[in-house]
Design a protein around this motif. Structure first.
Motif, PDB file in Angstrom:
ATOM      1  N   ASP A   1      36.398 -29.457 -30.566  1.00  0.00           N
ATOM      2  CA  ASP A   1      37.606 -28.741 -30.168  1.00  0.00           C
ATOM      3  C   ASP A   1      38.005 -27.787 -31.294  1.00  0.00           C
ATOM      4  O   ASP A   1      38.192 -28.207 -32.430  1.00  0.00           O
ATOM      5  CB  ASP A   1      38.727 -29.753 -29.897  1.00  0.00           C
ATOM      6  N   ILE A   2      38.134 -26.507 -30.966  1.00  0.00           N
ATOM      7  CA  ILE A   2      38.485 -25.503 -31.964  1.00  0.00           C
ATOM      8  C   ILE A   2      39.839 -24.898 -31.621  1.00  0.00           C
ATOM      9  O   ILE A   2      40.018 -24.320 -30.549  1.00  0.00           O
ATOM     10  CB  ILE A   2      37.440 -24.373 -32.031  1.00  0.00           C
ATOM     11  N   GLU A   3      40.783 -25.040 -32.528  1.00  0.00           N
ATOM     12  CA  GLU A   3      42.108 -24.437 -32.352  1.00  0.00           C
ATOM     13  C   GLU A   3      42.010 -22.951 -32.661  1.00  0.00           C
ATOM     14  O   GLU A   3      41.242 -22.539 -33.535  1.00  0.00           O
ATOM     15  CB  GLU A   3      43.104 -25.136 -33.278  1.00  0.00           C
ATOM     16  N   SER A   4      42.761 -22.124 -31.948  1.00  0.00           N
ATOM     17  CA  SER A   4      42.615 -20.674 -32.075  1.00  0.00           C
ATOM     18  C   SER A   4      42.864 -20.174 -33.490  1.00  0.00           C
ATOM     19  O   SER A   4      42.309 -19.158 -33.898  1.00  0.00           O
ATOM     20  CB  SER A   4      43.551 -19.956 -31.093  1.00  0.00           C
ATOM     21  N   GLY A   5      43.673 -20.902 -34.253  1.00  0.00           N
ATOM     22  CA  GLY A   5      43.923 -20.500 -35.624  1.00  0.00           C
ATOM     23  C   GLY A   5      42.706 -20.625 -36.521  1.00  0.00           C
ATOM     24  O   GLY A   5      42.665 -20.059 -37.614  1.00  0.00           O
ATOM     25  N   ASP A   6      41.681 -21.369 -36.079  1.00  0.00           N
ATOM     26  CA  ASP A   6      40.466 -21.566 -36.874  1.00  0.00           C
ATOM     27  C   ASP A   6      39.303 -20.694 -36.416  1.00  0.00           C
ATOM     28  O   ASP A   6      38.234 -20.720 -37.034  1.00  0.00           O
ATOM     29  CB  ASP A   6      40.024 -23.031 -36.802  1.00  0.00           C
ATOM     30  N   ILE A   7      39.492 -19.948 -35.352  1.00  0.00           N
ATOM     31  CA  ILE A   7      38.377 -19.192 -34.795  1.00  0.00           C
ATOM     32  C   ILE A   7      37.892 -18.104 -35.748  1.00  0.00           C
ATOM     33  O   ILE A   7      36.686 -17.895 -35.920  1.00  0.00           O
ATOM     34  CB  ILE A   7      38.754 -18.587 -33.426  1.00  0.00           C
TER      35      ILE A   7
ATOM     36  N   VAL B   1      32.143 -26.254 -21.406  1.00  0.00           N
ATOM     37  CA  VAL B   1      32.977 -25.528 -22.356  1.00  0.00           C
ATOM     38  C   VAL B   1      34.141 -24.934 -21.584  1.00  0.00           C
ATOM     39  O   VAL B   1      33.942 -24.263 -20.569  1.00  0.00           O
ATOM     40  CB  VAL B   1      32.188 -24.398 -23.054  1.00  0.00           C
ATOM     41  N   PHE B   2      35.355 -25.192 -22.054  1.00  0.00           N
ATOM     42  CA  PHE B   2      36.513 -24.585 -21.402  1.00  0.00           C
ATOM     43  C   PHE B   2      37.605 -24.338 -22.433  1.00  0.00           C
ATOM     44  O   PHE B   2      37.551 -24.845 -23.559  1.00  0.00           O
ATOM     45  CB  PHE B   2      37.027 -25.450 -20.239  1.00  0.00           C
ATOM     46  N   ASP B   3      38.564 -23.526 -22.063  1.00  0.00           N
ATOM     47  CA  ASP B   3      39.699 -23.272 -22.946  1.00  0.00           C
ATOM     48  C   ASP B   3      40.955 -23.847 -22.301  1.00  0.00           C
ATOM     49  O   ASP B   3      41.046 -23.975 -21.080  1.00  0.00           O
ATOM     50  CB  ASP B   3      39.855 -21.775 -23.244  1.00  0.00           C
ATOM     51  N   TYR B   4      41.910 -24.199 -23.162  1.00  0.00           N
ATOM     52  CA  TYR B   4      43.160 -24.756 -22.662  1.00  0.00           C
ATOM     53  C   TYR B   4      44.272 -24.429 -23.631  1.00  0.00           C
ATOM     54  O   TYR B   4      44.032 -23.953 -24.754  1.00  0.00           O
ATOM     55  CB  TYR B   4      43.037 -26.278 -22.468  1.00  0.00           C
ATOM     56  N   SER B   5      45.495 -24.668 -23.202  1.00  0.00           N
ATOM     57  CA  SER B   5      46.666 -24.393 -24.034  1.00  0.00           C
ATOM     58  C   SER B   5      47.487 -25.658 -24.237  1.00  0.00           C
ATOM     59  O   SER B   5      47.573 -26.505 -23.339  1.00  0.00           O
ATOM     60  CB  SER B   5      47.544 -23.323 -23.381  1.00  0.00           C
TER      61      SER B   5
ATOM     62  N   GLY C   1      48.492 -22.797 -30.275  1.00  0.00           N
ATOM     63  CA  GLY C   1      48.463 -23.378 -28.941  1.00  0.00           C
ATOM     64  C   GLY C   1      47.203 -23.216 -28.143  1.00  0.00           C
ATOM     65  O   GLY C   1      46.989 -23.939 -27.175  1.00  0.00           O
ATOM     66  N   GLY C   2      46.328 -22.245 -28.475  1.00  0.00           N
ATOM     67  CA  GLY C   2      45.110 -22.042 -27.705  1.00  0.00           C
ATOM     68  C   GLY C   2      43.939 -22.818 -28.289  1.00  0.00           C
ATOM     69  O   GLY C   2      43.819 -22.944 -29.504  1.00  0.00           O
ATOM     70  N   HIS C   3      43.077 -23.342 -27.423  1.00  0.00           N
ATOM     71  CA  HIS C   3      41.914 -24.118 -27.859  1.00  0.00           C
ATOM     72  C   HIS C   3      40.685 -23.745 -27.040  1.00  0.00           C
ATOM     73  O   HIS C   3      40.779 -23.364 -25.878  1.00  0.00           O
ATOM     74  CB  HIS C   3      42.158 -25.618 -27.655  1.00  0.00           C
ATOM     75  N   ILE C   4      39.519 -23.920 -27.663  1.00  0.00           N
ATOM     76  CA  ILE C   4      38.237 -23.876 -26.969  1.00  0.00           C
ATOM     77  C   ILE C   4      37.572 -25.215 -27.236  1.00  0.00           C
ATOM     78  O   ILE C   4      37.501 -25.660 -28.388  1.00  0.00           O
ATOM     79  CB  ILE C   4      37.351 -22.731 -27.480  1.00  0.00           C
ATOM     80  N   ILE C   5      37.085 -25.847 -26.199  1.00  0.00           N
ATOM     81  CA  ILE C   5      36.554 -27.198 -26.348  1.00  0.00           C
ATOM     82  C   ILE C   5      35.202 -27.322 -25.655  1.00  0.00           C
ATOM     83  O   ILE C   5      34.964 -26.712 -24.615  1.00  0.00           O
ATOM     84  CB  ILE C   5      37.558 -28.243 -25.796  1.00  0.00           C
ATOM     85  N   ARG C   6      34.320 -28.094 -26.283  1.00  0.00           N
ATOM     86  CA  ARG C   6      33.017 -28.426 -25.697  1.00  0.00           C
ATOM     87  C   ARG C   6      32.930 -29.940 -25.555  1.00  0.00           C
ATOM     88  O   ARG C   6      33.245 -30.676 -26.495  1.00  0.00           O
ATOM     89  CB  ARG C   6      31.885 -27.932 -26.594  1.00  0.00           C
ATOM     90  N   ALA C   7      32.523 -30.395 -24.391  1.00  0.00           N
ATOM     91  CA  ALA C   7      32.378 -31.830 -24.147  1.00  0.00           C
ATOM     92  C   ALA C   7      31.016 -32.079 -23.522  1.00  0.00           C
ATOM     93  O   ALA C   7      30.632 -31.415 -22.549  1.00  0.00           O
ATOM     94  CB  ALA C   7      33.481 -32.335 -23.234  1.00  0.00           C
ATOM     95  N   ARG C   8      30.281 -33.034 -24.083  1.00  0.00           N
ATOM     96  CA  ARG C   8      28.927 -33.354 -23.605  1.00  0.00           C
ATOM     97  C   ARG C   8      28.789 -34.846 -23.407  1.00  0.00           C
ATOM     98  O   ARG C   8      29.277 -35.641 -24.223  1.00  0.00           O
ATOM     99  CB  ARG C   8      27.888 -32.864 -24.605  1.00  0.00           C
ATOM    100  N   ARG C   9      28.132 -35.223 -22.332  1.00  0.00           N
ATOM    101  CA  ARG C   9      27.757 -36.620 -22.154  1.00  0.00           C
ATOM    102  C   ARG C   9      26.291 -36.722 -22.528  1.00  0.00           C
ATOM    103  O   ARG C   9      25.413 -36.227 -21.809  1.00  0.00           O
ATOM    104  CB  ARG C   9      27.952 -37.072 -20.709  1.00  0.00           C
ATOM    105  N   SER C  10      26.016 -37.316 -23.646  1.00  0.00           N
ATOM    106  CA  SER C  10      24.639 -37.371 -24.126  1.00  0.00           C
ATOM    107  C   SER C  10      23.795 -38.292 -23.238  1.00  0.00           C
ATOM    108  O   SER C  10      24.307 -39.242 -22.640  1.00  0.00           O
ATOM    109  CB  SER C  10      24.585 -37.840 -25.580  1.00  0.00           C
TER     110      SER C  10
END
Length: 282
Positions: free
Chosen positions: A246-252, A191-195, A268-277
């Protein structure tokens, strides 16, 4: 950040988390150690009263990203994850609040910042958690995989990585090197955030980027990397991650209320989760 000095942005984030605990929005993210770990440097009611719009938005984003990350962690623990790696931990207090007795926590940070944190824990009269291993890493001189392995992380078992408030400060080579390492173990997730870059933002997002970028640059820790959501998702898929959220900051806000999903504002801000199943293993 200088070798002998802790990160100034890490201190700012810690102060925002502490300030959040005395704010009207505190139920969004409860952290009973956020104030204690700062000692006499913790903010109070006066600082809350002086909070401007920019500071309030950043405080809420910091609180929300922590809440979302820990919600995703809870789901991962339910699936069987037993290793957590907190990259660029700063003064994050999850290890002090860890509700999972069999979850091993590895905190990774620059040696100066980590030494500062451990002093803060001691000065607050708190004990270092027995389930936590501190892993000091100078990324200019040491490699993350080797340091984590030396610290006891089991590379053959999946791990959950929390990487908040760090990615914008790194080069894309460094970012994708770390993501590639995480993707090598099926079942692992991050899980990380990015712009997003300036040109992809709406008017409010561009103003916010200009304000915050100037602030972090003024303390010698500038934002370096920006991503376009679709392009980042494609890159993550190319590394082997097959489950991406991926969640855009406007939807949080809608995530924590009964309000309908709002129209994206391109802030412009996002929080994202990425998983390799595990099913993607060769």
């Amino acid at each position: 950040m200088e070798d002998a000095s802790p990160s100034r942005t890490a201190l700012r984030v810690a102060r925002l988390r502490a300030l959040h605990q005395i704010s009207p929005e505190a139920p969004l993210f409860r952290d009973p150690y956020a104030i204690a770990i700062l000692g006499e440097g913790a903010p109070g009611e006066q600082q809350l009263a002086q909070e401007d719009t920019h500071s309030q938005r950043m405080r809420l984003f910091v609180a929300a990203r922590a809440r979302i990350a820990e919600d995703w962690l809870a789901a991962a623990v339910h699936r069987g994850i037993r290793q957590l790696v907190v990259l660029g931990a700063g003064l994050d207090t999850f290890s002090l609040r860890n509700p999972y007795p069999d979850l091993s926590v590895f905190e990774v940070d620059h040696p100066a910042t980590q030494a500062w944190k451990r002093r803060c824990i001691a000065d607050a009269g708190l004990a270092e958690p027995p389930t936590t291993t501190f892993v000091p890493v100078n990324f200019e001189r040491q490699r993350l995989p080797e340091e984590l392995a030396s610290a006891g992380l089991k590379s053959t078992e999946p791990s959950f990585f929390i990487w908040l408030g760090v990615v914008p400060y790194l080069t894309k080579d460094a970012i994708f090197s770390t993501l590639s390492y995480i993707a090598t173990t099926p079942g692992s997730e991050v899980v990380f955030d990015y712009s997003e870059p300036y040109e992809n933002r709406g008017a409010a997002g561009r103003a916010a980027l200009a304000f915050y970028a100037a602030r972090v640059a003024s303390v010698g820790e500038p934002w370096i990397s920006f991503f376009v959501a679709g392009e980042l998702a494609k890159s993550l898929s190319g590394l082997g991650f097959d489950e991406i959220e991926d969640i855009e900051s406007g939807d949080i806000a809608a995530r924590f209320s009964r309000a309908p999903r709002r129209v994206p504002t391109n802030s412009g801000g996002h929080i994202i989760r990425a998983r390799r199943s595990p099913a993607t293993a060769p």
